[in-house]
Scaffold this active site. Structure first.
Site, PDB file in Angstrom:
ATOM      1  N   ASP A  12       0.843  -1.202   0.000  1.00 62.86           N
ATOM      2  CA  ASP A  12       0.000   0.000   0.000  1.00 62.86           C
ATOM      3  C   ASP A  12       0.874   1.247   0.000  1.00 62.86           C
ATOM      4  OD1 ASP A  12      -2.332  -1.500  -0.027  1.00 62.86           O
ATOM      5  OD2 ASP A  12      -2.413  -1.634   2.155  1.00 62.86           O
ATOM      6  N   ASP A  61      -5.806  -6.196  -6.551  1.00 61.14           N
ATOM      7  CA  ASP A  61      -7.032  -5.832  -5.836  1.00 61.14           C
ATOM      8  C   ASP A  61      -7.719  -4.662  -6.538  1.00 61.14           C
ATOM      9  OD1 ASP A  61      -8.981  -5.847  -3.911  1.00 61.14           O
ATOM     10  OD2 ASP A  61      -7.787  -4.800  -2.397  1.00 61.14           O
ATOM     11  N   LEU A  62      -8.438  -4.970  -7.608  1.00 68.58           N
ATOM     12  CA  LEU A  62      -9.078  -3.934  -8.426  1.00 68.58           C
ATOM     13  C   LEU A  62     -10.482  -3.569  -7.960  1.00 68.58           C
ATOM     14  CD1 LEU A  62      -8.066  -5.100 -12.031  1.00 68.58           C
ATOM     15  CD2 LEU A  62      -6.927  -3.437 -10.538  1.00 68.58           C
ATOM     16  N   LYS A  63     -11.125  -4.452  -7.201  1.00 69.03           N
ATOM     17  CA  LYS A  63     -12.496  -4.204  -6.724  1.00 69.03           C
ATOM     18  C   LYS A  63     -13.405  -3.763  -7.887  1.00 69.03           C
ATOM     19  CE  LYS A  63     -11.095  -2.894  -2.012  1.00 69.03           C
ATOM     20  NZ  LYS A  63      -9.620  -2.948  -2.155  1.00 69.03           N
ATOM     21  N   PRO A  68     -20.802  -5.649 -17.110  1.00 69.11           N
ATOM     22  CA  PRO A  68     -20.101  -6.934 -17.289  1.00 69.11           C
ATOM     23  C   PRO A  68     -19.016  -6.922 -18.357  1.00 69.11           C
ATOM     24  CG  PRO A  68     -22.430  -7.324 -16.942  1.00 69.11           C
ATOM     25  CD  PRO A  68     -22.266  -5.833 -17.051  1.00 69.11           C
ATOM     26  N   THR A 119     -13.623  -4.269   5.240  1.00 66.98           N
ATOM     27  CA  THR A 119     -13.378  -4.440   6.670  1.00 66.98           C
ATOM     28  C   THR A 119     -13.563  -3.165   7.489  1.00 66.98           C
ATOM     29  OG1 THR A 119     -11.012  -4.099   6.308  1.00 66.98           O
ATOM     30  CG2 THR A 119     -11.806  -6.367   6.328  1.00 66.98           C
ATOM     31  N   GLY A 209      -0.515  -5.553   5.942  1.00 64.61           N
ATOM     32  CA  GLY A 209       0.088  -4.368   5.354  1.00 64.61           C
ATOM     33  C   GLY A 209       1.128  -3.723   6.230  1.00 64.61           C
ATOM     34  N   ARG A 210       0.734  -2.611   6.894  1.00 67.19           N
ATOM     35  CA  ARG A 210       1.706  -1.791   7.624  1.00 67.19           C
ATOM     36  C   ARG A 210       2.383  -2.515   8.773  1.00 67.19           C
ATOM     37  NH1 ARG A 210      -2.119   2.033   6.028  1.00 67.19           N
ATOM     38  NH2 ARG A 210      -3.415   1.717   7.870  1.00 67.19           N
TER      39      ARG A 210
END
Length: 231
Positions: A12, A61-63, A68, A119, A209-210
């Site tokens: 990140d 991680d494109l979300k 479609p 989350t 991550g961090r």
């Protein structure tokens, strides 16, 4: 599953140099990295190809949450880069998820994961957008929808891992962000959990991550996470 392959380190960062420095410092200690929208926008798709060329697995991680046809095109692009995982929003419905799964079939290593409820969200956040359900209820509803659409797994918090494993069965991927070591602050995560708790509950992977990338000694921090996976 080998604990080394269960830990996904989240890159990140807002620039390529910082991301590459962490990858170089971790070396053979880590094989799986998450590249999100911030880093992808800042560094471009070449970074994904670079990581794959170094023998790393990449969780892109494109979300994805689009019509479609557009989702399918983005999934094909992710597959062409060599990504191992790509995310699509389950709230987009069956059509979007099914399009993503169909597009991924040309890339045998690519797994489509459905994002359920991020989350950071709480019941209050869901109510604001008209969802009158708890995060766990909504996660399970969306996970079943994703499974019906053919997705290989889901993204959810550690707190839903046990319920998801019961609903999705033994083979689905359950990838859990919001991971912190005991005693750490969960920062922006409203539904956090430790690595050990997540895996014990049924998660297939933990995203960290961090805790690792922000540590003075990232290698030592990664080893602590790996040690915490052990029962």
């Amino acid at each position: 599953m080998d604990p080394t392959s269960q830990i996904i380190v989240a890159l990140d960062f807002d620039n390529r140099r910082a991301a590459e420095e962490i990858v170089d410092r971790l070396g053979e200690e880590c094989r799986f990295y998450k590249v999100g929208l911030e880093l992808l926008t800042a560094a471009g798709p070449d970074l994904v190809e670079h990581l794959v060329a170094k023998g790393k697995d990449v969780f892109l991680d494109l979300k994805l949450f689009e019509i479609p046809n557009s989702v399918a095109g983005a999934v094909r692009a992710a597959g062409a880069l060599g990504a191992s995982m790509v995310t699509v929003h389950s709230m987009g419905g069956t059509g979007i998820m099914a399009a993503a799964v169909a597009a991924a079939r040309d890339f045998p290593r690519l797994r489509v994961l459905a994002l359920t409820v991020v989350t950071s969200m709480t019941s209050t956040d869901l109510a604001e957008i008209g969802v009158n359900a708890s995060p766990q209820e909504q996660v399970l509803r969306l996970a079943q929808l994703a499974q019906g659409a053919g997705c290989h797994g889901v993204i959810a918090s550690p707190q839903e891992a046990a319920s998801l494993r019961g609903v999705l069965g033994p083979n689905a991927l359950v990838v859990t962000p919001g991971i912190t070591l005991p005693g750490e602050s969960p920062t922006e995560h409203a539904r956090p959990g430790t690595p050990r708790a997540a895996i014990a509950a049924g998660a297939s992977h933990v995203v960290v991550g961090r805790t690792i990338t922000g540590a003075a000694d990232p290698v030592a921090a990664l080893r602590l996470v790996r040690a915490n996976l052990e029962p």
